[in-house]
Write an enzyme that holds these catalytic residues in place. Sequence first.
Site, PDB file in Angstrom:
ATOM      1  N   CYS A 158       0.848  -1.194   0.233  1.00  0.00           N
ATOM      2  CA  CYS A 158      -0.114  -0.147  -0.049  1.00  0.00           C
ATOM      3  C   CYS A 158       0.895   1.480  -0.079  1.00  0.00           C
ATOM      4  O   CYS A 158       0.586   2.437  -0.933  1.00  0.00           O
ATOM      5  CB  CYS A 158      -0.984  -0.014   1.091  1.00  0.00           C
ATOM      6  N   HIS A 209      -2.886   0.758   6.929  1.00  0.00           N
ATOM      7  CA  HIS A 209      -3.080   0.914   5.320  1.00  0.00           C
ATOM      8  C   HIS A 209      -3.503   2.341   4.932  1.00  0.00           C
ATOM      9  O   HIS A 209      -3.975   3.117   5.597  1.00  0.00           O
ATOM     10  CB  HIS A 209      -4.336   0.002   5.287  1.00  0.00           C
ATOM     11  N   HIS A 221      -6.102   1.916  -4.109  1.00  0.00           N
ATOM     12  CA  HIS A 221      -4.981   1.271  -3.095  1.00  0.00           C
ATOM     13  C   HIS A 221      -4.501   0.096  -3.576  1.00  0.00           C
ATOM     14  O   HIS A 221      -4.897  -0.649  -4.601  1.00  0.00           O
ATOM     15  CB  HIS A 221      -5.685   1.207  -1.703  1.00  0.00           C
TER      16      HIS A 221
END
Length: 253
Positions: A158, A209, A221
């Site tokens: 990420c 994240h 993402h």
Amino acid sequence: MFKKVLLVTVLMFSFAATASASTNTLYEVKKGDSLSSIAKTYKITVNDLLTWNKLSKDSIFVKQKLIVLKPTIVKTSTKTPQTVVATKPVSPVKPQTVEKPVQVKAEELITSPGPLLDEAKPLSSNGQAIYSLSVDFAGRMQGIPYLNAGITMAGFDCSGFIYFVYTQAGLKISRQSSEGYFASSAPVTNPIVGDLVFFENTYGIGISHMGIYIGNNEFIHAGTKGVEKATLDLPYWKEHFVSFKRFHAVSVN
């Protein structure tokens, strides 16, 4: 009146030119390809391909996406920053069918915590250009697989995805974890397309994240299924959502 018409015409021409150039940025590797054959086709060098795609060796694989056009480096503008109208996310609506997303893997990185600053300032003209390129480029990365600690077209995690996309758009940032980027950016109450979105406790305690806000309560993402779009309306993301934030380097000084 003539000046306004002229300005609109120039802006439309500039946008068309940027869109045309970006369609030729990526090349999908086919059977029988090599870095030398691809370099010859696009009249660049093998070293260019290695540098632009952050490759450490010359081996490639079928369907791998490679940058074949020199990334644009955005220069700082001296003009007065334009006013950017912030778009407030749509209030999440509870879906009838609940689908829990695949859990995001941990990143093997050293975090770089820093002081949390006040509310983010508006985008500078340079920041607007970087955001435009970043969002366009991020959309073209969809389908690239997940790779723990990955920062190349071979795969991303990420924060590696964030690092790659924004640096290719001309922003000078260091490689950090999601927690590191969270600590070194400013909070945003009314996010605009291109801002960062952060989540916590997705696989462990704390900020774990992140993604790029693309409007309409959606973000893009790199999860375990690869680079993809997702919505904040999903119960899982609403539960783990922390905040929207903005890199200091794209804001008005």
